[in-house]
Write a protein that holds these residues in place. Structure first.
Motif, PDB file in Angstrom:
ATOM      1  N   MET A 171       0.971  -1.129  -0.125  1.00 45.60           N
ATOM      2  CA  MET A 171       0.412  -0.133   0.067  1.00 45.60           C
ATOM      3  C   MET A 171       0.825   1.175  -0.331  1.00 45.60           C
ATOM      4  SD  MET A 171      -3.469  -0.898   2.547  1.00 45.60           S
ATOM      5  CE  MET A 171      -2.794  -1.206   4.465  1.00 45.60           C
ATOM      6  N   GLY A 172       2.487   1.336  -0.098  1.00 41.96           N
ATOM      7  CA  GLY A 172       3.051   2.491   0.285  1.00 41.96           C
ATOM      8  C   GLY A 172       3.349   3.207   1.264  1.00 41.96           C
ATOM      9  N   LEU A 173       3.013   1.715   2.671  1.00 37.87           N
ATOM     10  CA  LEU A 173       2.607   3.035   4.030  1.00 37.87           C
ATOM     11  C   LEU A 173       4.023   2.589   4.710  1.00 37.87           C
ATOM     12  CD1 LEU A 173      -1.001   2.788   4.663  1.00 37.87           C
ATOM     13  CD2 LEU A 173       0.218   4.203   3.129  1.00 37.87           C
ATOM     14  N   TRP A 174       4.633   2.113   4.033  1.00 39.75           N
ATOM     15  CA  TRP A 174       5.916   1.372   4.898  1.00 39.75           C
ATOM     16  C   TRP A 174       7.104   2.461   5.948  1.00 39.75           C
ATOM     17  CZ3 TRP A 174       7.527  -2.852   8.116  1.00 39.75           C
ATOM     18  CH2 TRP A 174       8.308  -2.889   8.419  1.00 39.75           C
ATOM     19  N   ALA A 175       6.665   4.178   4.831  1.00 46.20           N
ATOM     20  CA  ALA A 175       7.592   4.651   5.566  1.00 46.20           C
ATOM     21  C   ALA A 175       6.574   5.626   6.465  1.00 46.20           C
ATOM     22  CB  ALA A 175       7.946   6.150   4.840  1.00 46.20           C
ATOM     23  N   GLN A 176       5.532   5.052   6.353  1.00 47.68           N
ATOM     24  CA  GLN A 176       4.294   6.285   7.772  1.00 47.68           C
ATOM     25  C   GLN A 176       4.639   4.977   7.967  1.00 47.68           C
ATOM     26  OE1 GLN A 176       4.238   5.535   4.624  1.00 47.68           O
ATOM     27  NE2 GLN A 176       2.853   7.371   3.854  1.00 47.68           N
ATOM     28  N   THR A 177       4.337   3.771   8.081  1.00 51.62           N
ATOM     29  CA  THR A 177       4.424   3.244   9.363  1.00 51.62           C
ATOM     30  C   THR A 177       5.598   2.414  10.569  1.00 51.62           C
ATOM     31  OG1 THR A 177       3.103   1.607   8.052  1.00 51.62           O
ATOM     32  CG2 THR A 177       4.364   0.526   9.936  1.00 51.62           C
ATOM     33  N   VAL A 178       6.960   3.223   9.800  1.00 49.81           N
ATOM     34  CA  VAL A 178       7.923   2.652  10.671  1.00 49.81           C
ATOM     35  C   VAL A 178       8.034   4.346  11.779  1.00 49.81           C
ATOM     36  CG1 VAL A 178      10.540   3.952  10.575  1.00 49.81           C
ATOM     37  CG2 VAL A 178       9.797   1.741   9.154  1.00 49.81           C
ATOM     38  N   SER A 179       7.479   5.242  10.551  1.00 47.01           N
ATOM     39  CA  SER A 179       7.296   6.684  11.609  1.00 47.01           C
ATOM     40  C   SER A 179       6.755   6.430  13.097  1.00 47.01           C
ATOM     41  CB  SER A 179       7.034   7.366  11.259  1.00 47.01           C
ATOM     42  OG  SER A 179       6.722   8.401  11.467  1.00 47.01           O
ATOM     43  N   THR A 180       5.453   6.080  12.542  1.00 50.78           N
ATOM     44  CA  THR A 180       4.743   5.133  14.164  1.00 50.78           C
ATOM     45  C   THR A 180       5.288   4.493  15.105  1.00 50.78           C
ATOM     46  OG1 THR A 180       2.156   5.978  12.724  1.00 50.78           O
ATOM     47  CG2 THR A 180       2.123   4.205  13.700  1.00 50.78           C
ATOM     48  N   LEU A 181       5.932   3.299  14.767  1.00 56.38           N
ATOM     49  CA  LEU A 181       6.401   2.543  15.123  1.00 56.38           C
ATOM     50  C   LEU A 181       7.387   2.848  16.585  1.00 56.38           C
ATOM     51  CD1 LEU A 181       6.937  -0.633  16.297  1.00 56.38           C
ATOM     52  CD2 LEU A 181       8.947  -0.510  14.673  1.00 56.38           C
ATOM     53  N   ALA A 182       8.190   4.535  15.412  1.00 57.02           N
ATOM     54  CA  ALA A 182       9.345   5.077  16.395  1.00 57.02           C
ATOM     55  C   ALA A 182       8.368   5.865  17.168  1.00 57.02           C
ATOM     56  CB  ALA A 182      10.141   6.020  15.391  1.00 57.02           C
ATOM     57  N   LEU A 183       7.431   6.683  16.785  1.00 58.85           N
ATOM     58  CA  LEU A 183       6.584   7.675  18.219  1.00 58.85           C
ATOM     59  C   LEU A 183       5.951   6.138  19.125  1.00 58.85           C
ATOM     60  CD1 LEU A 183       3.714  10.050  17.393  1.00 58.85           C
ATOM     61  CD2 LEU A 183       3.259   8.433  19.095  1.00 58.85           C
ATOM     62  N   VAL A 184       5.474   4.755  18.737  1.00 55.86           N
ATOM     63  CA  VAL A 184       5.021   4.385  19.816  1.00 55.86           C
ATOM     64  C   VAL A 184       6.116   3.748  20.890  1.00 55.86           C
ATOM     65  CG1 VAL A 184       3.943   2.016  19.835  1.00 55.86           C
ATOM     66  CG2 VAL A 184       3.185   3.622  18.656  1.00 55.86           C
TER      67      VAL A 184
ATOM     68  N   ALA B  74      -2.370  11.918  17.477  1.00 58.70           N
ATOM     69  CA  ALA B  74      -1.090  12.803  17.697  1.00 58.70           C
ATOM     70  C   ALA B  74      -1.017  13.268  16.234  1.00 58.70           C
ATOM     71  CB  ALA B  74      -0.223  11.855  18.461  1.00 58.70           C
ATOM     72  N   SER B  75      -1.612  12.664  15.315  1.00 53.23           N
ATOM     73  CA  SER B  75      -1.137  13.421  14.163  1.00 53.23           C
ATOM     74  C   SER B  75      -2.012  14.736  13.446  1.00 53.23           C
ATOM     75  CB  SER B  75      -2.037  12.183  13.159  1.00 53.23           C
ATOM     76  OG  SER B  75      -2.997  12.100  12.949  1.00 53.23           O
ATOM     77  N   MET B  76      -2.665  15.364  14.530  1.00 54.82           N
ATOM     78  CA  MET B  76      -2.642  16.897  14.719  1.00 54.82           C
ATOM     79  C   MET B  76      -2.593  17.738  15.395  1.00 54.82           C
ATOM     80  SD  MET B  76      -7.296  16.037  16.033  1.00 54.82           S
ATOM     81  CE  MET B  76      -8.406  14.824  15.515  1.00 54.82           C
ATOM     82  N   ILE B  77      -1.592  17.058  15.919  1.00 47.82           N
ATOM     83  CA  ILE B  77      -0.216  18.429  16.452  1.00 47.82           C
ATOM     84  C   ILE B  77       0.772  18.415  15.674  1.00 47.82           C
ATOM     85  CG2 ILE B  77      -1.623  18.861  18.210  1.00 47.82           C
ATOM     86  CD1 ILE B  77       0.420  17.090  20.074  1.00 47.82           C
ATOM     87  N   GLY B  78       1.046  16.989  14.436  1.00 55.43           N
ATOM     88  CA  GLY B  78       2.616  17.158  13.571  1.00 55.43           C
ATOM     89  C   GLY B  78       3.230  15.550  14.037  1.00 55.43           C
ATOM     90  N   ALA B  79       2.012  14.478  14.183  1.00 55.03           N
ATOM     91  CA  ALA B  79       3.304  13.643  14.495  1.00 55.03           C
ATOM     92  C   ALA B  79       3.453  12.471  13.875  1.00 55.03           C
ATOM     93  CB  ALA B  79       2.205  12.234  15.466  1.00 55.03           C
ATOM     94  N   GLY B  80       2.738  12.950  12.598  1.00 57.59           N
ATOM     95  CA  GLY B  80       3.116  12.452  10.891  1.00 57.59           C
ATOM     96  C   GLY B  80       2.474  11.055  11.644  1.00 57.59           C
ATOM     97  N   GLY B  81       3.184   9.931  10.508  1.00 59.14           N
ATOM     98  CA  GLY B  81       3.133   8.601  10.537  1.00 59.14           C
ATOM     99  C   GLY B  81       1.551   8.087   9.781  1.00 59.14           C
ATOM    100  N   LEU B  82       1.069   6.519  10.740  1.00 59.82           N
ATOM    101  CA  LEU B  82       0.281   7.051   9.684  1.00 59.82           C
ATOM    102  C   LEU B  82      -1.043   6.941  10.103  1.00 59.82           C
ATOM    103  CD1 LEU B  82       0.939   2.447  10.743  1.00 59.82           C
ATOM    104  CD2 LEU B  82       0.356   3.300   7.751  1.00 59.82           C
ATOM    105  N   GLY B  83      -1.415   7.842  11.046  1.00 62.49           N
ATOM    106  CA  GLY B  83      -2.307   8.624  11.635  1.00 62.49           C
ATOM    107  C   GLY B  83      -2.214  10.372  10.733  1.00 62.49           C
ATOM    108  N   GLU B  84      -1.495  10.324  10.262  1.00 66.67           N
ATOM    109  CA  GLU B  84      -1.440  11.554   9.786  1.00 66.67           C
ATOM    110  C   GLU B  84      -2.141  11.127   8.305  1.00 66.67           C
ATOM    111  OE1 GLU B  84       0.958  15.459   7.822  1.00 66.67           O
ATOM    112  OE2 GLU B  84       2.113  12.915   8.524  1.00 66.67           O
ATOM    113  N   TYR B  85      -1.822  10.004   7.828  1.00 66.00           N
ATOM    114  CA  TYR B  85      -2.516   9.724   6.736  1.00 66.00           C
ATOM    115  C   TYR B  85      -3.655   9.230   7.001  1.00 66.00           C
ATOM    116  CZ  TYR B  85      -2.289   7.095   2.225  1.00 66.00           C
ATOM    117  OH  TYR B  85      -2.104   6.332   0.901  1.00 66.00           O
TER     118      TYR B  85
END
Length: 296
Positions: free
Chosen positions: A81-94, A224-235
């Motif tokens: 789905m092209g979401l690996w970079a977002q998944t890594v970002s979310t994983l780092a946050l978690v 958290a994506s509402m304040i710029g966390a990025g990752g899957l939440g931003e998607y």
């Protein structure tokens, strides 16, 4: 709409902290931001194939072939789905939020288990942290730390820490009294009782707290994506803003698959600890009749 005395009090406290300790908050934000960036850069540096092999091997070791195949299929779907970079970002946050939740929460849980007054205070504080809507944490976090991943991680820590504190306290309190008495009879200090008896026996409960903390951290991804966390939440947030069902579903599916993988892996450590504990406790009980027969 004017706020009441309670709202004004909270506003005054946040404004006071911002006015008098702004330098400290900026320094803390810079340090925490560097840690999060280092963690994300480290995870991003691992190629997808290498991460796939590592997680599948871990799943095979902890849960077996079926779960290893599921992990491989789930990661492949995320990458497709092209979401690996977002998944890594979310994983780092978690991972960052979970790590700091454990660093703060486990000692608090131990303190609460060993001090009744502290437990009463912690219980009230944790009730407040769990029942307060997660969006409310974002307001002071943004004021004190600005936009980005740092306030997102801090808000996630506040929201996700209560389970590990509660279950650490519960696990230590449930350690059998005869084990503690045996330790004291051999001259163990309080520190030795904690590290050699209480914590090992409370490990299944603590691991359950770790599991719940990770799940609650993942539930904060979209908020958290509402304040710029990025990752899957931003998607997912992008799908909501555009009313795009496809984007929202893909982002949500990525969060679900990541949550299942982390949930099953962390759960497996607690289950294994329980099995070991039962084995240790049951072994003397089986040998007791033989000893009595021999004496008779």
């Amino acid at each position: 709409m004017n706020s009441s005395i309670f709202g004004k009090f909270a506003e005054d406290v946040v404004n006071f902290l911002f006015s008098h300790f702004r330098g400290g908050f900026d320094a803390f934000s810079a340090g925490l931001g560097a840690v999060i960036k280092l963690l994300e850069d480290g995870l991003s540096a691992v190629p997808f194939i290498a991460m796939l092999v590592i997680l599948m091997a871990l799943a095979l070791w902890r849960k077996g072939v079926v779960f290893a195949v599921f992990v491989g299929a789930a990661l492949y779907v995320i990458n497709y789905m092209g979401l690996w970079a977002q998944t890594v970002s979310t994983l780092a946050l978690v991972v960052a939020a979970t790590f700091f939740s454990l660093v703060i929460g486990v000692p608090l849980g131990i303190w609460g288990a060993r001090n009744k007054r502290v437990e009463v205070i912690l219980r009230s504080l944790l009730d407040f942290m769990q029942t307060m809507p997660a969006f409310v944490y974002l307001i002071p976090a943004v004021i004190l730390f600005g936009l980005g991943r740092v306030p997102a991680v801090i808000a996630t820590i506040v929201f996700a820490m209560p389970p590990v504190v509660r279950l650490t306290t519960l696990g230590i309190r449930q350690v059998r009294e005869e084990l503690l008495e045996a330790g004291r009879s051999f001259g163990s200090t309080d520190a030795q009782l904690l590290w050699k008896i209480q914590l090992p026996n409370a490990l299944p409960s603590i691991m359950a707290g770790v599991n719940q903390t990770i799940m609650m951290a993942l539930s904060m991804v979209v908020v958290a994506s509402m304040i710029g966390a990025g990752g899957l939440g931003e998607y997912v947030l992008s799908g909501i803003q555009r009313l795009d069902i496809g984007i929202g579903f893909e982002g949500g599916l990525g969060v679900v698959l990541l949550a299942i993988i982390l949930d099953r892996l962390t759960e497996s450590f607690g289950v294994k600890s329980k099995k070991k504990k039962k084995k240790v406790i049951s072994t003397p009980a089986k040998s007791a009749p033989a000893g009595n027969t021999a004496q008779t």
